[in-house]
Every structure is written in structure tokens, then in C-alpha cells.
Design a protein around this motif. Structure first.
Motif, PDB file in Angstrom:
ATOM      1  N   SER A 176      -4.825  -4.310   2.607  1.00  0.00           N
ATOM      2  CA  SER A 176      -4.706  -5.653   2.036  1.00  0.00           C
ATOM      3  C   SER A 176      -5.863  -6.553   2.434  1.00  0.00           C
ATOM      4  CB  SER A 176      -3.376  -6.292   2.457  1.00  0.00           C
ATOM      5  OG  SER A 176      -3.315  -6.412   3.876  1.00  0.00           O
ATOM      6  N   ASN A 177      -6.561  -6.213   3.537  1.00  0.00           N
ATOM      7  CA  ASN A 177      -7.687  -7.039   3.983  1.00  0.00           C
ATOM      8  C   ASN A 177      -9.037  -6.532   3.451  1.00  0.00           C
ATOM      9  OD1 ASN A 177      -6.122  -8.843   5.547  1.00  0.00           O
ATOM     10  ND2 ASN A 177      -6.067  -7.363   7.225  1.00  0.00           N
ATOM     11  N   TRP A 178      -8.993  -5.509   2.591  1.00  0.00           N
ATOM     12  CA  TRP A 178     -10.237  -4.896   2.116  1.00  0.00           C
ATOM     13  C   TRP A 178     -11.175  -5.925   1.499  1.00  0.00           C
ATOM     14  CZ3 TRP A 178     -13.426  -1.044   2.495  1.00  0.00           C
ATOM     15  CH2 TRP A 178     -14.345  -0.772   1.473  1.00  0.00           C
ATOM     16  N   ASP A 179     -10.653  -6.792   0.621  1.00  0.00           N
ATOM     17  CA  ASP A 179     -11.513  -7.785  -0.030  1.00  0.00           C
ATOM     18  C   ASP A 179     -12.151  -8.722   0.987  1.00  0.00           C
ATOM     19  OD1 ASP A 179     -11.155  -7.087  -2.866  1.00  0.00           O
ATOM     20  OD2 ASP A 179      -9.087  -7.687  -2.535  1.00  0.00           O
ATOM     21  N   SER A 180     -11.389  -9.092   2.021  1.00  0.00           N
ATOM     22  CA  SER A 180     -11.934  -9.963   3.066  1.00  0.00           C
ATOM     23  C   SER A 180     -13.020  -9.252   3.867  1.00  0.00           C
ATOM     24  CB  SER A 180     -10.819 -10.421   4.009  1.00  0.00           C
ATOM     25  OG  SER A 180      -9.865 -11.194   3.326  1.00  0.00           O
ATOM     26  N   GLU A 181     -12.827  -7.961   4.091  1.00  0.00           N
ATOM     27  CA  GLU A 181     -13.818  -7.193   4.848  1.00  0.00           C
ATOM     28  C   GLU A 181     -15.126  -7.070   4.078  1.00  0.00           C
ATOM     29  OE1 GLU A 181     -10.245  -4.524   6.854  1.00  0.00           O
ATOM     30  OE2 GLU A 181     -11.582  -3.653   5.368  1.00  0.00           O
ATOM     31  N   VAL A 182     -15.010  -6.743   2.790  1.00  0.00           N
ATOM     32  CA  VAL A 182     -16.210  -6.607   1.964  1.00  0.00           C
ATOM     33  C   VAL A 182     -16.913  -7.954   1.824  1.00  0.00           C
ATOM     34  CG1 VAL A 182     -17.059  -6.003  -0.324  1.00  0.00           C
ATOM     35  CG2 VAL A 182     -15.270  -4.635   0.733  1.00  0.00           C
ATOM     36  N   LYS A 183     -16.132  -9.013   1.632  1.00  0.00           N
ATOM     37  CA  LYS A 183     -16.712 -10.358   1.519  1.00  0.00           C
ATOM     38  C   LYS A 183     -17.465 -10.730   2.786  1.00  0.00           C
ATOM     39  CE  LYS A 183     -15.367 -15.216   0.882  1.00  0.00           C
ATOM     40  NZ  LYS A 183     -14.223 -16.137   0.690  1.00  0.00           N
ATOM     41  N   ALA A 184     -16.907 -10.389   3.947  1.00  0.00           N
ATOM     42  CA  ALA A 184     -17.575 -10.700   5.216  1.00  0.00           C
ATOM     43  C   ALA A 184     -18.924 -10.002   5.300  1.00  0.00           C
ATOM     44  CB  ALA A 184     -16.683 -10.292   6.385  1.00  0.00           C
ATOM     45  N   LEU A 185     -18.985  -8.754   4.856  1.00  0.00           N
ATOM     46  CA  LEU A 185     -20.258  -8.027   4.859  1.00  0.00           C
ATOM     47  C   LEU A 185     -21.258  -8.675   3.906  1.00  0.00           C
ATOM     48  CD1 LEU A 185     -18.948  -4.347   4.834  1.00  0.00           C
ATOM     49  CD2 LEU A 185     -20.166  -5.471   6.710  1.00  0.00           C
ATOM     50  N   TYR A 186     -20.804  -8.987   2.699  1.00  0.00           N
ATOM     51  CA  TYR A 186     -21.702  -9.589   1.713  1.00  0.00           C
ATOM     52  C   TYR A 186     -22.267 -10.912   2.213  1.00  0.00           C
ATOM     53  CZ  TYR A 186     -19.963  -6.262  -1.791  1.00  0.00           C
ATOM     54  OH  TYR A 186     -19.642  -5.130  -2.501  1.00  0.00           O
ATOM     55  N   GLN A 187     -21.441 -11.697   2.899  1.00  0.00           N
ATOM     56  CA  GLN A 187     -21.908 -12.989   3.385  1.00  0.00           C
ATOM     57  C   GLN A 187     -22.927 -12.848   4.506  1.00  0.00           C
ATOM     58  OE1 GLN A 187     -18.050 -14.832   4.121  1.00  0.00           O
ATOM     59  NE2 GLN A 187     -18.227 -16.025   2.246  1.00  0.00           N
ATOM     60  N   LEU A 188     -22.981 -11.671   5.096  1.00  0.00           N
ATOM     61  CA  LEU A 188     -24.005 -11.379   6.102  1.00  0.00           C
ATOM     62  C   LEU A 188     -25.242 -10.737   5.462  1.00  0.00           C
ATOM     63  CD1 LEU A 188     -21.687  -9.943   8.893  1.00  0.00           C
ATOM     64  CD2 LEU A 188     -22.855 -12.162   8.919  1.00  0.00           C
ATOM     65  N   GLY A 189     -25.179 -10.512   4.143  1.00  0.00           N
ATOM     66  CA  GLY A 189     -26.290  -9.873   3.451  1.00  0.00           C
ATOM     67  C   GLY A 189     -26.320  -8.373   3.636  1.00  0.00           C
ATOM     68  N   ILE A 190     -25.156  -7.758   3.869  1.00  0.00           N
ATOM     69  CA  ILE A 190     -25.066  -6.324   4.148  1.00  0.00           C
ATOM     70  C   ILE A 190     -24.207  -5.654   3.086  1.00  0.00           C
ATOM     71  CG2 ILE A 190     -24.359  -4.571   5.827  1.00  0.00           C
ATOM     72  CD1 ILE A 190     -24.698  -6.695   8.003  1.00  0.00           C
ATOM     73  N   GLY A 191     -24.663  -4.516   2.585  1.00  0.00           N
ATOM     74  CA  GLY A 191     -23.926  -3.791   1.571  1.00  0.00           C
ATOM     75  C   GLY A 191     -22.756  -3.014   2.152  1.00  0.00           C
ATOM     76  N   MET A 192     -21.701  -2.915   1.357  1.00  0.00           N
ATOM     77  CA  MET A 192     -20.504  -2.201   1.803  1.00  0.00           C
ATOM     78  C   MET A 192     -20.778  -0.702   1.946  1.00  0.00           C
ATOM     79  SD  MET A 192     -18.054  -0.101   0.172  1.00  0.00           S
ATOM     80  CE  MET A 192     -17.925  -0.678  -1.521  1.00  0.00           C
ATOM     81  N   GLU A 193     -21.485  -0.105   0.997  1.00  0.00           N
ATOM     82  CA  GLU A 193     -21.704   1.347   1.041  1.00  0.00           C
ATOM     83  C   GLU A 193     -22.564   1.744   2.238  1.00  0.00           C
ATOM     84  OE1 GLU A 193     -22.659   3.460  -2.417  1.00  0.00           O
ATOM     85  OE2 GLU A 193     -21.203   2.433  -3.683  1.00  0.00           O
ATOM     86  N   ASP A 194     -23.592   0.938   2.536  1.00  0.00           N
ATOM     87  CA  ASP A 194     -24.414   1.226   3.711  1.00  0.00           C
ATOM     88  C   ASP A 194     -23.574   1.173   4.985  1.00  0.00           C
ATOM     89  OD1 ASP A 194     -26.656   1.555   2.180  1.00  0.00           O
ATOM     90  OD2 ASP A 194     -27.429  -0.463   2.513  1.00  0.00           O
ATOM     91  N   THR A 195     -22.666   0.214   5.045  1.00  0.00           N
ATOM     92  CA  THR A 195     -21.811   0.067   6.222  1.00  0.00           C
ATOM     93  C   THR A 195     -20.872   1.253   6.376  1.00  0.00           C
ATOM     94  OG1 THR A 195     -21.882  -2.346   5.938  1.00  0.00           O
ATOM     95  CG2 THR A 195     -20.166  -1.452   7.380  1.00  0.00           C
ATOM     96  N   LEU A 196     -20.229   1.646   5.292  1.00  0.00           N
ATOM     97  CA  LEU A 196     -19.303   2.774   5.365  1.00  0.00           C
ATOM     98  C   LEU A 196     -20.031   4.067   5.720  1.00  0.00           C
ATOM     99  CD1 LEU A 196     -16.904   2.100   2.353  1.00  0.00           C
ATOM    100  CD2 LEU A 196     -16.520   1.644   4.779  1.00  0.00           C
ATOM    101  N   ARG A 197     -21.230   4.241   5.197  1.00  0.00           N
ATOM    102  CA  ARG A 197     -21.990   5.434   5.525  1.00  0.00           C
ATOM    103  C   ARG A 197     -22.258   5.497   7.032  1.00  0.00           C
ATOM    104  NH1 ARG A 197     -25.895   7.172   2.026  1.00  0.00           N
ATOM    105  NH2 ARG A 197     -26.375   5.002   1.578  1.00  0.00           N
ATOM    106  N   PHE A 198     -22.662   4.338   7.592  1.00  0.00           N
ATOM    107  CA  PHE A 198     -22.929   4.286   9.038  1.00  0.00           C
ATOM    108  C   PHE A 198     -21.670   4.586   9.834  1.00  0.00           C
ATOM    109  CE2 PHE A 198     -22.936   1.708  12.970  1.00  0.00           C
ATOM    110  CZ  PHE A 198     -23.957   2.363  13.650  1.00  0.00           C
ATOM    111  N   LEU A 199     -20.554   3.981   9.441  1.00  0.00           N
ATOM    112  CA  LEU A 199     -19.318   4.166  10.195  1.00  0.00           C
ATOM    113  C   LEU A 199     -18.818   5.606  10.125  1.00  0.00           C
ATOM    114  CD1 LEU A 199     -17.413   0.874   9.273  1.00  0.00           C
ATOM    115  CD2 LEU A 199     -18.324   1.499  11.522  1.00  0.00           C
ATOM    116  N   TYR A 200     -18.822   6.181   8.935  1.00  0.00           N
ATOM    117  CA  TYR A 200     -18.271   7.530   8.785  1.00  0.00           C
ATOM    118  C   TYR A 200     -19.174   8.594   9.388  1.00  0.00           C
ATOM    119  CZ  TYR A 200     -14.568   5.820   5.730  1.00  0.00           C
ATOM    120  OH  TYR A 200     -13.455   5.173   5.247  1.00  0.00           O
ATOM    121  N   SER A 201     -20.484   8.380   9.330  1.00  0.00           N
ATOM    122  CA  SER A 201     -21.392   9.410   9.844  1.00  0.00           C
ATOM    123  C   SER A 201     -21.599   9.309  11.353  1.00  0.00           C
ATOM    124  CB  SER A 201     -22.746   9.322   9.132  1.00  0.00           C
ATOM    125  OG  SER A 201     -23.391   8.085   9.406  1.00  0.00           O
ATOM    126  N   GLU A 202     -21.654   8.090  11.871  1.00  0.00           N
ATOM    127  CA  GLU A 202     -21.968   7.898  13.292  1.00  0.00           C
ATOM    128  C   GLU A 202     -20.733   7.764  14.182  1.00  0.00           C
ATOM    129  OE1 GLU A 202     -25.020   8.168  14.427  1.00  0.00           O
ATOM    130  OE2 GLU A 202     -25.791   8.462  12.389  1.00  0.00           O
TER     131      GLU A 202
END
Length: 304
Positions: free
Chosen positions: A24-50
Motif C-alpha cells: 500500500s505504500n508503494w506509491d509513496s516509496e516511488v514518489k520519495a525516490l523521484y523527489q530525490l531525482g532517483i529512478g525506481m528501476e535503478d534502485t530496485l536493481r541495486f537492492l536486489y543485486s547487492e
């Protein structure tokens, strides 16, 4: 820094066995990333791989964030005329001319060529698939020229006018690269579709793409079904119980090509079925996706 929100994203990604699968917080999480100028896919790639610990994730976020608030110029004059708005009400899409310069289009093309490690003058190189290509989409979002395009005041103002509010935020999206079809290469795009759930009540938002290259009808032009936003609720209600709306759209709806020049921006109502089309031209078709969403946007829920 919205660490509480981002911590929930981190927990789910590094520990998928976690029984807390609340999205339910997915939209808030993605919005937080966008407001920092960071893409969601880049973030997920980092989290899942590292699989980083939270402190390492925070360091990664801090190394990539941008102060984007000071970079966005607000226009006081409207971009869309009353005639434009009337056209929008009837058709559900608009072409906003020249939102960025030809020079910025060329700079963005150059950045895409370099990222793909392809040569615009060597056609053979256009078909050597990059690991970040998925169909037409290229997961390439972090570059100065892509960021500069996202700050187009005309794009932001058009979204504000159509949403009827200035309370919107910018997403960090990808680009698309579609080389011409050949005997050995066929179109990789999706057929007519929606990027939204068709569960009623439908969630309203807008989508947009920037042509980085001139795009006539046969150059892989964006297609949509004009006016369908005014019909979709009745159309869904009239479907037979056994009919799949997404398959029915492909079989029965007629889409129209929306042509444009490099630097033109297409914005459309998310209820319009749409698609890219095979590129039968001479050169690759390149676009950048540029979208703003309302601050209260919430697409969480059942996908139909």
C-alpha cells in the motif's frame, strides 16, 4: 530525507521472505525516490543485486540524489490554449510543439547512442542488443541531458493545466530505441494496451513522451484511440463476462498515428489504449518518457 518510507522498500527487497507483503505504500516509496531525482528501476536493481544493509543503502541514496527543486522553472503563462483544451476534452491527447530545442534533442540522441555503444552511421550496430534493452524500452534514465529535458517548463505547465493543479511531481522514466525493421529484425513492441488497471473506479492520470527524432506515420509513430477516455466506462460495462478487455481492445479498437518532430511532446489520458508501431523508416526512432503525477496519486490495488 524520507528514510522511514525508503526503509520499507529496503526491507521488502533485501528480505523477500518477509511476511509483510503490504504494497500500500508503494506509491509513496516511488514518489520519495523521484523527489530525490532517483529512478525506481535503478534502485530496485541495486537492492536486489547487492542486498545491502540499510546504512549502505542510505550511502547509495545520498550519492545519487539531486537537488531538483531549484532546477525546475515555473511558467506563469499557460502553454495550452482554450482550443487545445477543447481538443483534449474530445480526443484525450495533445501534441505540444517544441518543448525542448533541436540541440537538446541531438544531445540526447548522442547520449543514447553512447550508452548503447552503437554508431549512428553503422546500421549493423543498431541491432546488437544491449543488456539494458527490454523490447523497445531501454533502462537509461540517469544522464544530464535526460534530466535537463525533464525540467522543460512547457512540459510541467501542460501537466498542471490538464490536472488542474500545481500539486504534481516529476517521475524518473526511461527512453525507447526502435531501429527500422529488416529481414532479420522484427518489431519488439507491445500491441495496443493500457498502463493502468481496468478495475473500476479507474484511476486517472496522464502519460507523456518526447519525440527525440522526427516521427512520421511509418517511423514507428505513437498510436492511440482518440476519444476513448469518454467511452471506456460504458465499453467496460458492455463486455460479456467471458471477454478479456485487453484482448478485446487489440481485436476491435482502431488506433491513430500521432506524428511529430524532434522536440515535440505527446501527452495523453491514461484511459486511451495506445502503443508504438513498427519502424519502417530509415533511422531509429528515439523517445523519452516524461510524466508528472498528482501528489495524491495512488494506484495501489487489484490489477485487472
Amino acid at each position: 530525507m524520507p528514510w522511514t518510507v525508503l526503509e520499507q522498500l529496503w526491507k521488502r527487497a533485501v528480505n523477500p521472505e518477509n511476511t509483510n507483503t503490504d504494497l500500500s505504500n508503494w506509491d509513496s516509496e516511488v514518489k520519495a525516490l523521484y523527489q530525490l531525482g532517483i529512478g525506481m528501476e535503478d534502485t530496485l536493481r541495486f537492492l536486489y543485486s547487492e542486498k545491502p544493509d540499510f546504512e549502505t543503502f542510505k550511502i547509495w541514496i545520498n550519492s545519487r540524489k539531486r537537488d531538483i527543486a531549484s532546477e525546475i522553472e515555473d511558467l506563469t503563462e499557460n502553454v495550452l490554449s482554450e482550443q487545445d483544451l477543447d481538443f483534449w476534452k474530445e480526443n484525450g491527447y495533445l501534441v505540444v510543439k517544441n518543448v525542448i530545442s533541436k540541440e537538446d534533442c541531438e544531445a540526447t540522441q548522442k547520449a543514447i547512442w553512447e550508452y548503447l555503444n552503437m554508431d549512428p552511421n553503422e546500421k549493423e550496430s543498431w541491432y546488437k542488443r544491449h543488456e539494458e534493452q527490454k523490447g523497445l524500452m531501454l533502462n537509461f534514465s540517469d544522464h544530464e541531458t535526460l534530466n535537463r529535458n525533464r525540467f522543460s517548463p512547457k512540459v510541467k505547465k501542460a501537466y498542471e493545466q490538464l490536472y488542474g493543479t500545481t500539486n504534481i511531481y516529476k517521475t524518473i522514466d526511461k527512453v525507447s530505441f526502435s531501429p527500422p525493421e529488416t529481414e532479420n529484425f522484427t518489431f519488439l513492441g507491445s500491441p495496443l494496451h493500457w498502463d493502468m488497471s481496468l478495475k473500476k473506479p479507474l484511476v486517472f492520470d496522464l502519460q507523456g513522451l518526447l519525440y527525440l527524432t522526427d516521427c512520421e506515420e511509418n517511423d514507428g509513430a505513437f498510436h492511440c484511440v482518440p476519444g476513448f477516455h469518454n467511452q471506456i466506462n460504458q465499453w467496460l460495462d458492455e463486455l460479456e463476462p467471458h471477454e478479456n478487455p485487453r484482448e478485446k481492445a487489440i481485436q476491435t479498437l482502431k488506433a491513430k498515428p500521432i506524428i511529430g518532430n524532434a522536440g515535440d511532446f505527446i501527452i495523453w489520458h491514461n484511459a486511451l489504449p495506445h502503443c508504438a508501431t513498427p519502424n519502417k523508416g530509415e533511422n531509429p526512432r528515439m523517445v523519452q518518457y516524461l510524466t508528472y503525477l498528482p501528489n495524491d496519486y495512488n494506484a495501489a490495488g487489484e490489477w485487472i
